[in-house]
Design an enzyme around this catalytic site. Structure first.
Site, PDB file in Angstrom:
ATOM      1  N   ASP B  20       1.048  -1.110  -0.233  1.00 55.70           N
ATOM      2  CA  ASP B  20      -0.144   0.024  -0.088  1.00 55.70           C
ATOM      3  C   ASP B  20       0.952   1.062  -0.160  1.00 55.70           C
ATOM      4  O   ASP B  20       1.595   1.674   1.035  1.00 55.70           O
ATOM      5  CB  ASP B  20      -0.767  -0.060   1.260  1.00 55.70           C
ATOM      6  CG  ASP B  20      -1.849   1.325   1.556  1.00 55.70           C
ATOM      7  OD1 ASP B  20      -1.694   2.138   0.530  1.00 55.70           O
ATOM      8  OD2 ASP B  20      -2.420   1.257   2.595  1.00 55.70           O
ATOM      9  N   LYS B  78       3.287  11.202  -3.418  1.00 56.35           N
ATOM     10  CA  LYS B  78       2.162  10.707  -4.318  1.00 56.35           C
ATOM     11  C   LYS B  78       1.206  11.627  -5.050  1.00 56.35           C
ATOM     12  O   LYS B  78       0.705  11.279  -6.205  1.00 56.35           O
ATOM     13  CB  LYS B  78       1.339   9.722  -3.453  1.00 56.35           C
ATOM     14  CG  LYS B  78       0.403   8.813  -4.223  1.00 56.35           C
ATOM     15  CD  LYS B  78      -0.099   8.044  -3.033  1.00 56.35           C
ATOM     16  CE  LYS B  78      -1.173   7.099  -3.709  1.00 56.35           C
ATOM     17  NZ  LYS B  78      -1.910   6.309  -2.632  1.00 56.35           N
ATOM     18  N   GLU B 179      -7.016   1.045  -4.767  1.00 58.39           N
ATOM     19  CA  GLU B 179      -7.334   1.134  -3.138  1.00 58.39           C
ATOM     20  C   GLU B 179      -8.675   0.502  -2.769  1.00 58.39           C
ATOM     21  O   GLU B 179      -8.711  -0.537  -1.691  1.00 58.39           O
ATOM     22  CB  GLU B 179      -7.010   2.191  -2.706  1.00 58.39           C
ATOM     23  CG  GLU B 179      -5.226   2.278  -2.695  1.00 58.39           C
ATOM     24  CD  GLU B 179      -4.669   3.703  -2.659  1.00 58.39           C
ATOM     25  OE1 GLU B 179      -5.552   4.687  -2.164  1.00 58.39           O
ATOM     26  OE2 GLU B 179      -3.486   3.877  -2.952  1.00 58.39           O
ATOM     27  N   ASP B 201     -13.202   6.027   0.909  1.00 58.53           N
ATOM     28  CA  ASP B 201     -11.694   5.753   1.116  1.00 58.53           C
ATOM     29  C   ASP B 201     -11.234   6.908   1.071  1.00 58.53           C
ATOM     30  O   ASP B 201     -11.058   7.763   0.171  1.00 58.53           O
ATOM     31  CB  ASP B 201     -10.828   4.822   0.163  1.00 58.53           C
ATOM     32  CG  ASP B 201      -9.736   4.698   0.456  1.00 58.53           C
ATOM     33  OD1 ASP B 201      -9.052   5.427   1.323  1.00 58.53           O
ATOM     34  OD2 ASP B 201      -8.845   3.841  -0.280  1.00 58.53           O
TER      35      ASP B 201
END
Lengths: 202, 598
Positions: B20, B78, B179, B201
C-alpha cells in the site's frame, strides 16, 4: 461434431471453438468476437440475464489475466485479449438495445451505422420534437418528475415491442423499436442533466 | 528410469508482496495462504511507515528520516505522480511545502532534494526500495514481484508513473490494484460478506469511492469515482489556515496533531495552539461535503439506491474523524461499518491479491474492476469523442472508425484524452501522435480505425490503423510529463539496480516462464497420451523433459529459449500422433452421431 485444430502450447489436438486446451490448459489462440458464440448461446434476442451473469463470472474466472499473472507471457497476453473480448461481449448481450442492434446489424440493417443515419422515421422525428419541447417547458421539479415517468413508460413499451418483433422475426418492426429505444436513452440523459441542474440550483 | 516431477510443484514459488503505497503512510505485507496476512514491521514492531524520504549523506525513509526536517525532506510525493509541472495541484503542493522545483524542466516535475533534481517517480522508487528491503529482511529471501495499490481515481499517467517507480526499485508489478477494491477484498473475505457495498476511502491525499457487488468470491466493481487530490492533507492545511499567523510548516505540523487528538477529545492543545472540535469541523466541512457529493454521484452511476446497499465500509486514516462518520451516516441513512482497521485494510487486500496472483490464494476469488475516467479522442472543433466511457469493465478493447475531412489528406493527428467533459480544454491530454501514409483520397473516403486497449492495471494503449493500406501506428500512451524509455534507462543506470541487469532480468524471467509453460504442456500431453508411444520413445521424451528442466537454472535468455525450442521439436512427432488420433476419434464420433440421427 466440431473440427479439430492444434493447441499453440502443447501442439496437440484442440476442439475448434474451445476456450482452453483440454490437455495442457493453455488459453486457445483464437476467440470468436461473436458475443453469442463467446457465451455459448444461440443467436436470439430473448435471454436469461441471471444465467448470463453466471456464465460471465464463470468464464471470467477461467480467462481473467489474474489467472495467468505469474505465468507464460504468451498465455497472459491471450488471457488479456480474451477477457477484453469477453467484457465487450457481455456489454453487448446484457444491454437490451446493444443486443438488438447487434442482431439487426447481423441481419444487414444499417440504420445504426453512420452510413444509414439520416433515415430517421418521421414518427420518431415527431416524438423527438415533442419530447424535447416538453423538456424545455418543464420548469418545476414536479413537471420534470412526471416527464421522467413518461420516459420510463415509453422505454418499457419499446422493450416490449422489441421482444415481440424479434419473436415474430419482424426485422422492420424491431428496427423501429430499437431506433426509438436509442433515442429515448439519449433523451433520458438530457432529462437527467436538467433534473440535476434544478437540484443543484435549489 | 528418469523421474520427472510436475514443473511448478517441485520448485518453491517466488514470494509476491502486497504494497500500500500511501500519500502519508505505506505498508508492506504478504499472505502465504490467501487467508492470513503478515505485515512486515520494523525493529520496534511498527507496521505503518511514513511516506517520507530524506536526501542527506544517505537516502533515508520513514522513521529513519532525521527529526529535524529541512528542505531535503519530502513527504506526500504521491500527490505529484503523473502530473505536469504547471498543474494547479502541483503549484498548490509547492506553495504548501515550500519546495524548489526545476522551472526549466519541460512538463516533468523535478524537486531539488539533496542537491539533485529528482522526479516524484524516483522518490516513490526510494520508498518502494525501502519496503522491498523490509520484506526481504522479514522473509530472508529476495523479493521480485509485487502487487501495488493505487487510488481508483488515479489517471493513466499516475498509474504508469507508479509502475515506473516499481521498476526503478527492482520490483516487477504483477498488478496495480485500486485501493477501494483491495479494501473490499480484505473486508469481504474477512467477514464473508455478500451483497453490494460502498467503500468510502479518505486517505492523506486522495479520496476514492467505489460500489462493489460481492458474490461467491467475485468482487465486481459497479462504479467508481473520486478526487486524486483531496485528503487529510487538505484538512490539515485548512486547520493551519485557522491557526493564525505563525510559520506555515509549524502550523501544518501542529494541525495534524491537533486533528488526531480531536478524534476523542473536544479540545486539544499543541503549544502555542488550541483548537476545539467545533473549529476543526468547521474547517473540514467543505472537504467532507465534496466527498459526499462524489459518493452520491458514484452511487447514482452504479444504478443502486442507498437502501439497497448492504453496508458502507470506511477506509483510510481520515475516516477516523467523528465528523466523517456522522456525515456519511446522515447522507446515506445508515451507520458506516468501522469494524476494520482503516489504516491496514488496503495492504491486507493487496497481500491477498498478491497471493492469488502468485497462485497461493483462493482459487475462486476474482476481482473485476473498471476504468475510473472516460477515454476519448479529439475530433473536429475541439470536441472529445468518448471511446471508452468511465466505469467500463477492464480489460477492454474498443475501436472506432474515423475518416479524413480534406481531399488528399495523408496524415491524421491522434490526440488522446481522459476525462468526463465534452471539450478538449476540460479533459486531460494523455498523448498525441500522427498517423501518416494515408493514401490521398477524396474527403471521407479513407478509413482509419483507432483502437483503445485498457489492460487489467488500467493502463491504456492506442493503435491507429489505416484500413486500405494497413499503415499502422501504435503508442503505449506515455504522457508528455511522464518519463520515456530512454529516461527510464538513464535512471536505472544511476540507481542501485542498473539498467542492463533490469533488462536482462526481465528477459530471463520471461524466457523462464515460457519454458515452464512448455514443460507443463509437455508433461500434460505426455500424461494424457503416452500410450500412443513405444516405451523407448517414452523414455526419450522423459529425458528431453529432464534436459529442458535443467535449462530453468540458466541465466542467458537465448539459451533458455533454445532449450524450449529443442523440447518443442522433440515433442513434434508425438504431437502429430496425438492430433491424428483425435481426428480419428472425431470421425468415429461423427459416424456414430450420423447413425444416431439416422
Amino acid at each position: 461434431m466440431s473440427g479439430v485444430t492444434t493447441c499453440w502450447s502443447c501442439q496437440g489436438p484442440l476442439t475448434s471453438g474451445a476456450l482452453f486446451c483440454d490437455t495442457c490448459g493453455a488459453p486457445s489462440a483464437h476467440l470468436s468476437d461473436n458475443p453469442f458464440v463467446v457465451f455459448g448461446l444461440s443467436q436470439s434476442y430473448a435471454l436469461d440475464k441471471q444465467a448470463l451473469e453466471k456464465t460471465y463470472f464463470a468464464l471470467s474466472r477461467q480467462l481473467h489475466p489474474d489467472r495467468f499473472a505469474a505465468k507464460s507471457p504468451k498465455a497472459l497476453m491471450l488471457a488479456l485479449q480474451h477477457t477484453a473480448t469477453l467484457n465487450a461481449a457481455y456489454a453487448t448481450l446484457k444491454d437490451d438495445l446493444n443486443r438488438a442492434i447487434y442482431l439487426l446489424r447481423a441481419q444487414g440493417v444499417n440504420a445504426f451505422d453512420e452510413a444509414g443515419q439520416g433515415s430517421t422515421p418521421p414518427a420518431l422525428m415527431a416524438t423527438s420534437f415533442e419530447l424535447h419541447e416538453a423538456l424545455e417547458d418543464a420548469t418545476t421539479p414536479q413537471a420534470l418528475q412526471s416527464m421522467g415517468q413518461e420516459v420510463t413508460t415509453r422505454v418499457e413499451y419499446c422493450q416490449k415491442r422489441l421482444t415481440q418483433a424479434f419473436a415474430a422475426g419482424d426485422v422492420p418492426a424491431a428496427t423501429l423499436a430499437a431506433l426509438e429505444l436509442k433515442f429515448l436513452q439519449t433523451f433520458r440523459r438530457d432529462w437527467q442533466r436538467k433534473t440535476k441542474q434544478m437540484k443543484d440550483t435549489a | 528410469m528418469l523421474q520427472i516431477s510436475e514443473p511448478g510443484q517441485s520448485k518453491k514459488t517466488r514470494p509476491v508482496i502486497g504494497i500500500d503505497l500511501g500519500t502519508t503512510n505505506s505498508l508492506v505485507a504478504i499472505s502465504s495462504d490467501g487467508k492470513t496476512v503478515r505485515y512486515f514491521t520494523d525493529e520496534q514492531g511498527r507496521v505503518t511507515i511514513p511516506s517520507v524520504v530524506h536526501y542527506g549523506e544517505v537516502v533515508s525513509v520513514g522513521y529513519d528520516v532525521p527529526k529535524v526536517r529541512g528542505i531535503d525532506t519530502v513527504r506526500s510525493v504521491k500527490r505529484l505522480m503523473g502530473r505536469a509541472a504547471d498543474d494547479a495541484d502541483v503549484l498548490a503542493y509547492l506553495t504548501r511545502t515550500g519546495m524548489a522545483v526545476d522551472t526549466e524542466s519541460e512538463g516533468i516535475v523535478r524537486l531539488l532534494l539533496g542537491g539533485k533534481w529528482r522526479t516524484p517517480v524516483e522518490v516513490s522508487a526510494d520508498i518502494l526500495r525501502y519496503l522491498k528491503t523490509r520484506a526481504e529482511a522479514g522473509l530472508g529471501e529476495p523479493v521480485f514481484d509485487a502487487v501495488i495499490t493505487v487510488p481508483a481515481y488515479f489517471n493513466d499517467a499516475a498509474r504508469q508513473a507508479t509502475k515506473d517507480a516499481a521498476r526503478l526499485a527492482g520490483l516487477n508489478v504483477l498488478r496495480l490494484v485500486n485501493e477501494p477494491t483491495a479494501a473490499a477484498l480484505a473486508y469481504g473475505l474477512d467477514k464473508q460478506a455478500e451483497g453490494t457495498f460502498m467503500i468510502y476511502d479518505l486517505g492523506g491525499g486522495t479520496f476514492d469511492v467505489s460500489i462493489l457487488k460481492l458474490t461467491d468470491g467475485v468482487f465486481q466493481v459497479l462504479a467508481t469515482g473520486g478526487d486524486a487530490v483531496l485528503g487529510g492533507d487538505d484538512i490539515d492545511a485548512a486547520i493551519a489556515e485557522a491557526l493564525g499567523e505563525e510559520d506555515l510548516p509549524a502550523r501544518i505540523q501542529a494541525a495534524r496533531v491537533l486533528k488526531e487528538k480531536l478524534t476523542t477529545a473536544d479540545v486539544a492543545e499543541v503549544y502555542p495552539f488550541t483548537l476545539t472540535r467545533a473549529q476543526l469541523e468547521q474547517a473540514a466541512m467543505p472537504y467532507i461535503r465534496r466527498t459526499l457529493l462524489i459518493a452520491e454521484e458514484v452511487l447514482e452511476d452504479s444504478g443502486i439506491s442507498a437502501d439497497e446497499l448492504s453496508g458502507i465500509v470506511l477506509v483510510g486514516g481520515s475516516t477516523r474523524m467523528p465528523l466523517v462518520r456522522r456525515k456519511v451516516a446522515e447522507a446515506f441513512g445508515r451507520e458506516p461499518l468501522v469494524d476494520i482497521d482503516p489504516d491496514k485494510v488496503v495492504a491486507h487486500g493487496a497481500a491477498l491479491q498478491a497471493a492469488a496472483l502468485g497462485g497461493q490464494g483462493r482459487a475462486d476469488m476474482l476481482l473485476l474492476d473498471v476504468t475510473p475516467l472516460s477515454l476519448g479522442l479529439e475530433t473536429m472543433g475541439g470536441l472529445v469523442e468518448k471511446i471508452i466511457p468511465r466505469n467500463t469493465p477492464i480489460p477492454i478493447t474498443r475501436a472506432q472508425e474515423f475518416t479524413t475531412f480534406k481531399d488528399g489528406q495523408t496524415g491524421m493527428d491522434i490526440h488522446v484524452l481522459q476525462g468526463e467533459r465534452e471539450t478538449v480544454e476540460t479533459c486531460r491530454s494523455l498523448a498525441r501522435f500522427r498517423l501518416s501514409g494515408i493514401p490521398p483520397l477524396v474527403a471521407g473516403q479513407a478509413r482509419v480505425m483507432v483502437m483503445f486497449s485498457v489492460d487489467a492495471d488500467g493502463i491504456l494503449t492506442v493503435r491507429a490503423l489505416e484500413q486500405t493500406t494497413g499503415t499502422e501506428q501504435s503508442v503505449q500512451v506515455k504522457p508528455s510529463y511522464g518519463l520515456d524509455e530512454a529516461e527510464m534507462i538513464e535512471m536505472l543506470k544511476s540507481s542501485i539496480t542498473n539498467a542492463r541487469a533490469d533488462v536482462t532480468e526481465r528477459m530471463v524471467r520471461e524466457a523462464r516462464l515460457e519454458l515452464e509453460r512448455a514443460l507443463e504442456a509437455a508433461q500434460a500431453a505426455f500424461n494424457a497420451d503416452k500410450t500412443l508411444l513405444s516405451l523407448d520413445d517414452q523414455q526419450r521424451l522423459l529425458a528431453d523433459m529432464a534436459t529442458a528442466k535443467q535449462a530453468l537454472t540458466l541465466s542467458v535468455p537465448d539459451e533458455i529459449k533454445q532449450a524450449m525450442e529443442t523440447l518443442e521439436d522433440a515433442f513434434r512427432t508425438f504431437a502429430e500422433l496425438r492430433v491424428q488420433e483425435a481426428l480419428k476419434k472425431a470421425v468415429v464420433g461423427k459416424k456414430i452421431q450420423d447413425v444416431a440421427n439416422g
